[in-house]
Design an enzyme around this catalytic site. Sequence first.
Site, PDB file in Angstrom:
ATOM      1  CG  HIS A 300      15.959  50.322  62.711  1.00  0.00           C
ATOM      2  ND1 HIS A 300      16.495  49.820  61.554  1.00  0.00           N
ATOM      3  CD2 HIS A 300      14.904  49.521  63.011  1.00  0.00           C
ATOM      4  CE1 HIS A 300      15.770  48.760  61.156  1.00  0.00           C
ATOM      5  NE2 HIS A 300      14.808  48.563  62.028  1.00  0.00           N
ATOM      6  CD  GLU A 314      11.699  49.732  62.230  1.00  0.00           C
ATOM      7  OE1 GLU A 314      11.902  49.877  61.003  1.00  0.00           O
ATOM      8  OE2 GLU A 314      11.827  48.646  62.821  1.00  0.00           O
ATOM      9  CG  HIS A 367      12.723  45.811  64.873  1.00  0.00           C
ATOM     10  ND1 HIS A 367      13.640  46.351  64.000  1.00  0.00           N
ATOM     11  CD2 HIS A 367      13.440  45.182  65.837  1.00  0.00           C
ATOM     12  CE1 HIS A 367      14.863  46.055  64.412  1.00  0.00           C
ATOM     13  NE2 HIS A 367      14.779  45.334  65.539  1.00  0.00           N
ATOM     14  CD  GLU A 435       9.137  43.841  62.598  1.00  0.00           C
ATOM     15  OE1 GLU A 435       8.714  45.011  62.686  1.00  0.00           O
ATOM     16  OE2 GLU A 435      10.214  43.535  62.045  1.00  0.00           O
TER      17      GLU A 435
HETATM   18 ZN   LIG Z   1      13.215  47.323  62.101  1.00  0.00          ZN
END
Ligand SMILES: [Zn+2]
Length: 475
Positions: A300, A314, A367, A435
């Site tokens: 992002h 995030e 992430h 993640e």
């Molecule tokens: Zn993400």
Amino acid sequence: MVCKKIVTVCLLFMVATLCISSPESVSATSFPDVPNSHRAYNEIMYLANQNIVAGNPDGRFKPEDYVTRAEAATMIGRALKLQGGQRVTEYVDVPKAFYASGYIQDMSNTNILAGYGNGYFGVSDKLTREQMALIITRAWNFPETSGVTFSDVNVSSQSYIPINKLATAGVVSGYPDGKFGPKDFIKRADFALMLARTLNPNYRKNPSELKPIGQATVIADFLNVRTAPEANATRISAFAYGTTVNVYSKLSNGWAYVGTSSLKGFVHGAYLKYPSTIPTVPSDLANPLKGKIIVVDAGHGDTDPGASGYGMKEKDITLITAKHLRDALEAAGATVIMTRETDIFHELEKRVSIAKMANGQAFVSIHTNSFNGSGHGTETYYNEDNVMSTDNKKLATYIQNRMMVPELDMRDRGVKEANFYVIKYQNKMASTLVELGFIDNKSDASKLASDTWRKKAAYQIHLGIKDYFQYLQNK
Ligand SMILES: [Zn+2]
């Protein structure tokens, strides 16, 4: 978290001076359960005379009890002459009134012994022998490594180098059967041995207790002896043609740790005539990350904040963690290409093209997840629809395994397959998407908010990447 195109589910080394003095005569204190015939009598008395260790209120030392994290913090804090005292700490289980509160906060401030990243220090948890080796090598500087190995300390383990350094210095030794017992809890007597030997070299066991596994003959005119198993390591000296050397370990990268009574070091095995009976062990001290090009992708950015929760976005957590990962990889000798280093937006295609242009050998996208606050844990993704699928899965698995350590305290959601753009269209390098945790989950968010936790997570991801290159090297 969900992007428009694809579902993107989405130690400071405190170099303390070694205090060198001869073992003092023992007088001041004595413990009824440590008779002068005890295996650690001299070392325990040495520490007691310096007020580094003390007995229990009943006067006993309890040498066979296991060391707790609070006790270790206190003894190391006293040995390093840190602030100590009783004060407010960052941990919910360490109130100011707790006897070790000051030293526990000192341990956290110096990154010698941090809490679990979830707000707890774990005062009464026991420490293992390998954890103690990690802590001692963070607190004191032990620069030398050698070919000494233990049959139960894996070369890819995080504790391999710390244990090797302490064994090289004569601070620790293994069991008589050649094992170290890395997962065994450490007893107070054994901790006293380690600490006394750390502080006072006169207590160290002769580090030359290395046992040769065979002999070899030098077949070069002059065979350079180096401090590490690589051609650019510092040259110590050389062996002349025809010298018979003891072989202590023979590494899979072609190097060997050898020596005579007066000179020991690493030499290239191509210039040794070995008997065929000497086994090869993995190239333990060679660093598989050295010179590797690794692309780190912070998910992002800018107008695409990703998931959010507990006041965090995030895009910020991924960037901070990606920078920690870059630092850990660079410290290990890798070259790191970041897809972004500031709060900017890149299309997914751009992230892939940056990696390809850089000729990366591994791609790791960072992430954080979200799921109505109810999901929690770490998961790592790979893609199996491209030519690198086997490598993708290996890399993802090594990283996920390294994330599953008690200090990070994350639920294991496993290694999963997915078609995320950034990992699907990398076809020249192993690629994976991590993640870290769920930003909208209370427990995970408290960890993602902690920079100590993020640094530790980045360090563990770096170890997973290192495992992958070690696997390629040993293939
Ligand atoms: Zn993400």
